[in-house]
Design a protein around this motif. Structure first.
Motif, PDB file in Angstrom:
ATOM      1  N   THR A   1     -12.037   3.796  -0.612  1.00 13.05           N
ATOM      2  CA  THR A   1     -11.521   3.441   0.710  1.00 13.05           C
ATOM      3  C   THR A   1     -10.037   3.779   0.765  1.00 13.05           C
ATOM      4  O   THR A   1      -9.307   3.536  -0.194  1.00 13.05           O
ATOM      5  N   THR A   2      -9.595   4.356   1.860  1.00 10.65           N
ATOM      6  CA  THR A   2      -8.180   4.628   2.072  1.00 10.65           C
ATOM      7  C   THR A   2      -7.655   3.606   3.069  1.00 10.65           C
ATOM      8  O   THR A   2      -8.194   3.457   4.158  1.00 10.65           O
ATOM      9  N   LEU A   3      -6.612   2.894   2.671  1.00 17.59           N
ATOM     10  CA  LEU A   3      -6.026   1.851   3.509  1.00 17.59           C
ATOM     11  C   LEU A   3      -4.706   2.364   4.054  1.00 17.59           C
ATOM     12  O   LEU A   3      -3.721   2.421   3.332  1.00 17.59           O
ATOM     13  N   GLY A   4      -4.701   2.791   5.305  1.00 17.44           N
ATOM     14  CA  GLY A   4      -3.495   3.346   5.904  1.00 17.44           C
ATOM     15  C   GLY A   4      -3.424   2.984   7.370  1.00 17.44           C
ATOM     16  O   GLY A   4      -3.525   1.815   7.742  1.00 17.44           O
ATOM     17  N   THR A   5      -3.274   3.994   8.226  1.00 19.45           N
ATOM     18  CA  THR A   5      -3.289   3.771   9.673  1.00 19.45           C
ATOM     19  C   THR A   5      -4.609   3.136  10.074  1.00 19.45           C
ATOM     20  O   THR A   5      -4.671   2.232  10.910  1.00 19.45           O
ATOM     21  N   GLY A   6      -5.688   3.634   9.490  1.00 18.70           N
ATOM     22  CA  GLY A   6      -7.015   3.054   9.639  1.00 18.70           C
ATOM     23  C   GLY A   6      -7.614   2.837   8.259  1.00 18.70           C
ATOM     24  O   GLY A   6      -6.884   2.763   7.272  1.00 18.70           O
ATOM     25  N   ILE A   7      -8.950   2.753   8.193  1.00 21.88           N
ATOM     26  CA  ILE A   7      -9.635   2.683   6.900  1.00 21.88           C
ATOM     27  C   ILE A   7     -10.638   3.830   6.843  1.00 21.88           C
ATOM     28  O   ILE A   7     -11.556   3.900   7.662  1.00 21.88           O
ATOM     29  N   GLY A   8     -10.423   4.730   5.890  1.00 20.46           N
ATOM     30  CA  GLY A   8     -11.396   5.786   5.643  1.00 20.46           C
ATOM     31  C   GLY A   8     -12.253   5.410   4.457  1.00 20.46           C
ATOM     32  O   GLY A   8     -11.890   4.551   3.647  1.00 20.46           O
TER      33      GLY A   8
ATOM     34  N   GLY B   1      -7.419   3.955  -2.111  1.00 17.24           N
ATOM     35  CA  GLY B   1      -6.415   4.982  -1.907  1.00 17.24           C
ATOM     36  C   GLY B   1      -5.564   4.691  -0.686  1.00 17.24           C
ATOM     37  O   GLY B   1      -5.611   3.600  -0.115  1.00 17.24           O
ATOM     38  N   GLY B   2      -4.781   5.691  -0.276  1.00 17.37           N
ATOM     39  CA  GLY B   2      -3.836   5.497   0.816  1.00 17.37           C
ATOM     40  C   GLY B   2      -2.475   5.099   0.286  1.00 17.37           C
ATOM     41  O   GLY B   2      -2.294   4.842  -0.912  1.00 17.37           O
ATOM     42  N   GLY B   3      -1.499   5.024   1.177  1.00 14.91           N
ATOM     43  CA  GLY B   3      -0.130   4.750   0.773  1.00 14.91           C
ATOM     44  C   GLY B   3       0.034   3.453   0.014  1.00 14.91           C
ATOM     45  O   GLY B   3       0.836   3.347  -0.915  1.00 14.91           O
ATOM     46  N   VAL B   4      -0.778   2.431   0.383  1.00 20.70           N
ATOM     47  CA  VAL B   4      -0.631   1.112  -0.242  1.00 20.70           C
ATOM     48  C   VAL B   4      -1.098   1.105  -1.704  1.00 20.70           C
ATOM     49  O   VAL B   4      -0.796   0.172  -2.454  1.00 20.70           O
ATOM     50  N   SER B   5      -1.788   2.149  -2.121  1.00 18.16           N
ATOM     51  CA  SER B   5      -2.238   2.202  -3.517  1.00 18.16           C
ATOM     52  C   SER B   5      -1.071   2.360  -4.489  1.00 18.16           C
ATOM     53  O   SER B   5      -1.262   2.276  -5.710  1.00 18.16           O
ATOM     54  N   LYS B   6       0.133   2.555  -3.961  1.00 20.96           N
ATOM     55  CA  LYS B   6       1.332   2.555  -4.818  1.00 20.96           C
ATOM     56  C   LYS B   6       1.649   1.144  -5.313  1.00 20.96           C
ATOM     57  O   LYS B   6       2.420   0.976  -6.251  1.00 20.96           O
ATOM     58  N   HIS B   7       1.087   0.122  -4.666  1.00 23.11           N
ATOM     59  CA  HIS B   7       1.423  -1.274  -4.984  1.00 23.11           C
ATOM     60  C   HIS B   7       0.168  -2.095  -5.314  1.00 23.11           C
ATOM     61  O   HIS B   7      -0.020  -3.180  -4.763  1.00 23.11           O
TER      62      HIS B   7
ATOM     63  N   ILE C   1     -12.657  -2.953  -9.059  1.00 21.19           N
ATOM     64  CA  ILE C   1     -11.870  -2.303  -8.006  1.00 21.19           C
ATOM     65  C   ILE C   1     -10.545  -1.847  -8.602  1.00 21.19           C
ATOM     66  O   ILE C   1      -9.838  -2.627  -9.243  1.00 21.19           O
ATOM     67  N   VAL C   2     -10.240  -0.548  -8.438  1.00 20.58           N
ATOM     68  CA  VAL C   2      -9.055   0.047  -9.057  1.00 20.58           C
ATOM     69  C   VAL C   2      -8.317   0.896  -8.027  1.00 20.58           C
ATOM     70  O   VAL C   2      -8.887   1.313  -7.011  1.00 20.58           O
ATOM     71  N   ALA C   3      -7.061   1.163  -8.302  1.00 20.14           N
ATOM     72  CA  ALA C   3      -6.258   2.015  -7.428  1.00 20.14           C
ATOM     73  C   ALA C   3      -6.545   3.485  -7.708  1.00 20.14           C
ATOM     74  O   ALA C   3      -6.842   3.875  -8.845  1.00 20.14           O
ATOM     75  N   ALA C   4      -6.459   4.304  -6.668  1.00 22.75           N
ATOM     76  CA  ALA C   4      -6.602   5.751  -6.823  1.00 22.75           C
ATOM     77  C   ALA C   4      -5.482   6.283  -7.720  1.00 22.75           C
ATOM     78  O   ALA C   4      -4.335   5.857  -7.605  1.00 22.75           O
ATOM     79  N   VAL C   5      -5.814   7.201  -8.602  1.00 23.46           N
ATOM     80  CA  VAL C   5      -4.823   7.800  -9.495  1.00 23.46           C
ATOM     81  C   VAL C   5      -3.850   8.667  -8.701  1.00 23.46           C
ATOM     82  O   VAL C   5      -2.638   8.664  -8.941  1.00 23.46           O
ATOM     83  N   HIS C   6      -4.386   9.409  -7.740  1.00 24.98           N
ATOM     84  CA  HIS C   6      -3.553  10.387  -7.025  1.00 24.98           C
ATOM     85  C   HIS C   6      -2.918   9.810  -5.764  1.00 24.98           C
ATOM     86  O   HIS C   6      -2.215  10.530  -5.054  1.00 24.98           O
ATOM     87  N   ARG C   7      -3.190   8.546  -5.498  1.00 28.63           N
ATOM     88  CA  ARG C   7      -2.520   7.827  -4.418  1.00 28.63           C
ATOM     89  C   ARG C   7      -2.527   8.651  -3.138  1.00 28.63           C
ATOM     90  O   ARG C   7      -3.547   9.065  -2.659  1.00 28.63           O
ATOM     91  N   ASN C   8      -1.331   8.884  -2.586  1.00 30.03           N
ATOM     92  CA  ASN C   8      -1.281   9.541  -1.277  1.00 30.03           C
ATOM     93  C   ASN C   8      -1.452  11.059  -1.351  1.00 30.03           C
ATOM     94  O   ASN C   8      -1.406  11.728  -0.325  1.00 30.03           O
ATOM     95  N   SER C   9      -1.645  11.597  -2.546  1.00 30.90           N
ATOM     96  CA  SER C   9      -1.897  13.036  -2.676  1.00 30.90           C
ATOM     97  C   SER C   9      -3.386  13.347  -2.802  1.00 30.90           C
ATOM     98  O   SER C   9      -3.756  14.524  -2.882  1.00 30.90           O
ATOM     99  N   SER C  10      -4.232  12.319  -2.815  1.00 28.34           N
ATOM    100  CA  SER C  10      -5.673  12.540  -3.014  1.00 28.34           C
ATOM    101  C   SER C  10      -6.262  13.473  -1.971  1.00 28.34           C
ATOM    102  O   SER C  10      -7.072  14.351  -2.290  1.00 28.34           O
TER     103      SER C  10
END
Length: 247
Positions: free
Chosen positions: A133-140, A207-213, A227-236
Motif C-alpha cells: 500500500t502506498t500512503l500519500g495523497t491517496g492510498i494505492g 510505501g509512499g513518502g511516509v515510509s521514510k518514518h 508489516i514492513v516499510a518499502a525499501v525503495h520508499r518514494n522511488s519505488s
C-alpha cells in the motif's frame, strides 16, 4: 549495464530517474517537480517532457515506463481520484507515445511500486500474497502472489462512512487535519484490519513518502500479518515503471 527510465506521476509531484535494472537502484539523481494544478493530460505531458529534459534523456533510446495514479487497462486510464476527470476512459499510453515520440509502458503507480519491492526490495522472495500500500495523497495498492502482479486493485476506495477510506486514512489526511502519529495510526488500524480480514495476506509492505518514518506508526499497529516499510520508499514507482518497461 541494463538501464531504463522510470517516471512516477503522483497527485502532488512528478518524479523520474534512470534505473539500474540489475540492482533496482537509481543511476541518476531523482528529479522531482510539482504536478501541475488540475493535472490535465496536456499539462501533465508537458511536465513529463520537462522532467525528461532535466534528466537529459528526452532523446534516449532506453525503455521508458510511466507510473500513474489510476486504473490502467491496455493503455487506457479508467479512473481519476486525485487528478483531472479528463483521464477517465482516456487513451493515455497512446497520448504519451505521440507526445513524446517514442514507445512507453504505462502502468498503475502502486502496481509499479509493488513490482519494485518484489524484485528488489522488502517483498523479494516473499511467498503467498504480498499487499503493498502506498500512503500519500491517496492510498494505492498492489497485490503480488508469489511474485506475480495482480494489477489494478483499489483498496483506497473501500467504503468508509459513504466515501473512499483514503480520504480519512491517507497521509494527506494526517497533514490536512494535523493528526498526531497516534491518531493517524488508529485510522490505519481500521484500514489494515479490514484488508487483513478480506484477503488474509502473508505480508504488508508500506510505501509512499511516509515510509521514510516507519518507526512513528508501524509499531502502533496490531495485526496478525507482518508489516514492513518499502525499501525503495518514494522511488519505488520509478524503479517499478522502469522494470516493467524493460520487460
Amino acid at each position: 549495464m541494463a538501464q531504463a527510465i522510470g517516471v512516477d506521476i503522483g497527485g502532488t509531484g512528478i518524479k523520474a530517474g534512470i534505473v539500474d535494472l540489475t540492482h533496482g537502484t537509481l543511476d541518476s539523481d531523482r528529479v522531482r517537480v510539482p504536478t501541475p494544478t488540475g493535472a490535465s493530460p496536456a499539462d501533465v505531458l508537458t511536465t513529463v517532457r520537462e522532467v525528461l529534459d532535466t534528466l537529459g534523456v528526452a532523446d534516449s533510446s532506453l525503455p521508458l515506463g510511466v507510473a500513474f495514479p489510476a486504473i490502467v487497462k491496455r493503455g487506457r486510464t479508467l479512473s481519476a481520484a486525485n487528478i483531472s476527470k479528463d483521464w477517465i476512459g482516456f487513451e493515455a499510453e497512446r497520448f504519451f507515445e505521440d507526445g513524446l515520440g517514442r514507445n512507453i509502458t504505462f502502468v498503475n503507480d502502486a502496481d509499479a511500486a509493488g513490482v519494485a519491492e518484489v524484485r528488489h526490495g522488502a517483498a523479494r522472495d516473499a511467498q503467498g500474497l504480498t499487499i503493498l500500500t502506498t500512503l500519500g495523497t491517496g492510498i494505492g495498492s498492489a497485490f503480488l502472489y508469489d511474485g506475480t502482479l495482480v494489477p489494478n486493485t483499489e483498496l483506497g476506495h473501500l467504503d468508509h462512512n459513504g466515501e473512499s477510506i483514503e480520504r480519512w486514512t491517507a497521509y494527506s489526511a494526517m497533514e490536512r487535519e494535523s493528526l498526531s502519529w497516534e491518531e493517524w495510526s488508529a485510522r490505519l488500524q481500521v484500514f489494515y484490519s479490514r484488508v487483513e480480514f478480506l484477503f488474509s495476506p502473508d505480508l504488508f509492505v508500506v510505501g509512499g513518502g511516509v515510509s521514510k518514518h516507519p518507526e512513528n506508526f508501524l509499531p502502533l499497529l496490531e495485526l496478525n500479518t507482518p508489516i514492513v516499510a518499502a525499501v525503495h520508499r518514494n522511488s519505488s514507482g520509478i524503479i517499478g515503471a522502469a522494470s516493467l518497461a524493460a520487460d
